[in-house]
Design a protein around this motif. Sequence first.
Motif, mmCIF file in Angstrom:
data_model
loop_
_atom_site.group_PDB
_atom_site.id
_atom_site.type_symbol
_atom_site.label_atom_id
_atom_site.label_comp_id
_atom_site.label_asym_id
_atom_site.label_seq_id
_atom_site.Cartn_x
_atom_site.Cartn_y
_atom_site.Cartn_z
ATOM 1 N N LYS A 1 0.858 -1.188 0.000
ATOM 2 C CA LYS A 1 0.000 0.000 0.000
ATOM 3 C C LYS A 1 0.891 1.234 0.000
ATOM 4 C CE LYS A 1 -3.542 -2.396 2.582
ATOM 5 N NZ LYS A 1 -4.092 -2.642 3.893
ATOM 6 N N SER A 2 0.349 2.359 -0.410
ATOM 7 C CA SER A 2 1.133 3.592 -0.487
ATOM 8 C C SER A 2 1.676 4.005 0.882
ATOM 9 C CB SER A 2 0.324 4.725 -1.120
ATOM 10 O OG SER A 2 -0.861 4.959 -0.405
ATOM 11 N N GLU A 3 0.914 3.742 1.961
ATOM 12 C CA GLU A 3 1.400 4.070 3.313
ATOM 13 C C GLU A 3 2.620 3.219 3.666
ATOM 14 O OE1 GLU A 3 -2.063 2.618 3.315
ATOM 15 O OE2 GLU A 3 -2.595 4.558 2.450
ATOM 16 N N GLN A 4 2.583 1.948 3.283
ATOM 17 C CA GLN A 4 3.709 1.056 3.546
ATOM 18 C C GLN A 4 4.938 1.506 2.761
ATOM 19 O OE1 GLN A 4 1.463 -2.440 2.346
ATOM 20 N NE2 GLN A 4 1.732 -3.332 4.402
ATOM 21 N N LYS A 5 4.733 1.889 1.512
ATOM 22 C CA LYS A 5 5.840 2.371 0.688
ATOM 23 C C LYS A 5 6.456 3.626 1.297
ATOM 24 C CE LYS A 5 4.153 0.468 -3.668
ATOM 25 N NZ LYS A 5 3.652 0.767 -5.024
ATOM 26 N N ALA A 6 5.609 4.529 1.777
ATOM 27 C CA ALA A 6 6.108 5.761 2.402
ATOM 28 C C ALA A 6 6.902 5.444 3.665
ATOM 29 C CB ALA A 6 4.941 6.698 2.720
ATOM 30 N N MET A 7 6.442 4.476 4.449
ATOM 31 C CA MET A 7 7.152 4.098 5.677
ATOM 32 C C MET A 7 8.509 3.477 5.350
ATOM 33 S SD MET A 7 4.030 2.593 8.048
ATOM 34 C CE MET A 7 5.151 1.573 8.959
ATOM 35 N N ILE A 8 8.560 2.648 4.334
ATOM 36 C CA ILE A 8 9.826 2.016 3.930
ATOM 37 C C ILE A 8 10.808 3.081 3.474
ATOM 38 C CG2 ILE A 8 10.912 0.523 2.191
ATOM 39 C CD1 ILE A 8 8.292 -1.172 2.308
ATOM 40 N N GLN B 1 10.838 6.277 4.215
ATOM 41 C CA GLN B 1 11.235 7.094 5.361
ATOM 42 C C GLN B 1 12.272 6.370 6.214
ATOM 43 O OE1 GLN B 1 10.526 10.277 5.903
ATOM 44 N NE2 GLN B 1 11.915 10.175 7.635
ATOM 45 N N ARG B 2 12.072 5.093 6.430
ATOM 46 C CA ARG B 2 13.023 4.303 7.233
ATOM 47 C C ARG B 2 14.393 4.229 6.538
ATOM 48 N NH1 ARG B 2 15.181 3.134 11.672
ATOM 49 N NH2 ARG B 2 15.570 0.946 12.114
ATOM 50 N N LEU B 3 14.387 4.095 5.232
ATOM 51 C CA LEU B 3 15.644 4.060 4.490
ATOM 52 C C LEU B 3 16.368 5.403 4.569
ATOM 53 C CD1 LEU B 3 14.644 2.019 1.306
ATOM 54 C CD2 LEU B 3 16.033 1.251 3.241
ATOM 55 N N LEU B 4 15.616 6.486 4.500
ATOM 56 C CA LEU B 4 16.226 7.815 4.616
ATOM 57 C C LEU B 4 16.857 8.005 5.995
ATOM 58 C CD1 LEU B 4 13.537 9.973 2.782
ATOM 59 C CD2 LEU B 4 15.897 9.573 2.036
ATOM 60 N N GLU B 5 16.214 7.460 7.028
ATOM 61 C CA GLU B 5 16.718 7.591 8.396
ATOM 62 C C GLU B 5 17.962 6.744 8.647
ATOM 63 O OE1 GLU B 5 13.355 6.422 10.746
ATOM 64 O OE2 GLU B 5 12.253 8.273 10.335
ATOM 65 N N THR B 6 18.079 5.630 7.955
ATOM 66 C CA THR B 6 19.157 4.687 8.262
ATOM 67 C C THR B 6 20.298 4.685 7.242
ATOM 68 O OG1 THR B 6 17.934 2.920 7.151
ATOM 69 C CG2 THR B 6 17.633 3.135 9.537
ATOM 70 N N THR B 7 20.250 5.559 6.254
ATOM 71 C CA THR B 7 21.321 5.630 5.263
ATOM 72 C C THR B 7 21.805 7.068 5.149
ATOM 73 O OG1 THR B 7 19.837 6.047 3.396
ATOM 74 C CG2 THR B 7 20.327 3.735 3.906
ATOM 75 N N GLU B 8 22.843 7.260 4.373
ATOM 76 C CA GLU B 8 23.391 8.599 4.160
ATOM 77 C C GLU B 8 22.673 9.334 3.032
ATOM 78 O OE1 GLU B 8 25.627 5.965 1.280
ATOM 79 O OE2 GLU B 8 24.964 5.738 3.341
ATOM 80 N N TYR B 9 21.725 8.695 2.373
ATOM 81 C CA TYR B 9 21.025 9.309 1.250
ATOM 82 C C TYR B 9 19.999 10.331 1.720
ATOM 83 C CZ TYR B 9 23.152 5.543 -1.399
ATOM 84 O OH TYR B 9 24.054 4.685 -1.962
ATOM 85 N N VAL B 10 19.793 11.360 0.884
ATOM 86 C CA VAL B 10 18.814 12.398 1.203
ATOM 87 C C VAL B 10 17.539 12.217 0.376
ATOM 88 C CG1 VAL B 10 20.539 14.085 1.932
ATOM 89 C CG2 VAL B 10 19.822 14.042 -0.456
ATOM 90 N N GLU B 11 17.606 11.324 -0.587
ATOM 91 C CA GLU B 11 16.467 11.066 -1.461
ATOM 92 C C GLU B 11 16.610 9.650 -2.005
ATOM 93 O OE1 GLU B 11 14.932 12.732 -5.787
ATOM 94 O OE2 GLU B 11 16.116 14.067 -4.519
ATOM 95 N N PHE B 12 15.489 9.034 -2.337
ATOM 96 C CA PHE B 12 15.506 7.691 -2.902
ATOM 97 C C PHE B 12 14.643 7.613 -4.143
ATOM 98 C CE2 PHE B 12 17.260 5.958 1.028
ATOM 99 C CZ PHE B 12 18.059 4.950 0.530
ATOM 100 N N GLU B 13 15.112 6.864 -5.116
ATOM 101 C CA GLU B 13 14.288 6.426 -6.237
ATOM 102 C C GLU B 13 13.880 5.009 -5.874
ATOM 103 O OE1 GLU B 13 16.482 6.771 -9.892
ATOM 104 O OE2 GLU B 13 16.547 8.961 -9.742
#
Length: 182
Positions: A118-125, A127-139
């Motif tokens: 679901k779109s909420e799950q995608k947004a949570m994933i 957000q979690r990746l942004l918090e745990t990596t050095e990236y500022v944006e994800f594709e």
Amino acid sequence: MAKLVSKVYGDALFEESIEKQSVDTLFHEVKALLAIWRENRELAELLDNPKIVKEEKIGIITNIFAGRVSDDLMGFLAVIVDKGRQKDIPAICTYFIDTVKEYKKIGVAHVASAVELKSEQKAMIEQRLLETTEYVEFEMEYSVDPSLIGGLVIRIGDRVVDSSIKTQINELHRSLSKLQLS
């Protein structure tokens, strides 16, 4: 060899874009060029034709792209064709795009799940990746793989986080098969 060629030319284009402060412009132009190149196989075949001399090939490139891309990219394409490296244009473009993404701290995440998220799950994933990596944006690239049974497999570059039930079952199977009953 092709990897070395793409690195040499891709690094040269990247350094020029940094020097001229045109990273964003060239990034978008090169992405568009790569899409055009992939969609129009005839263009690649025409430029690979040994019966057409370099000057004509450069003329073809000029007729197609002049006024549509920056002078920097136009000159770069002319150099590539002049050096007989037109077959390497897709690899050079891909290398340049990946280099700019790393420079701008844009990660590419491939997420596989057993069911459509679901779109909420995608947004949570994301957000979690942004918090745990050095990236500022994800594709984000999502796919569905029912064989996973449940959980996720996330791949960013050469790093993989596999929390799928399929993998957990396989690990449990390996552990149990190592047990010896006395």
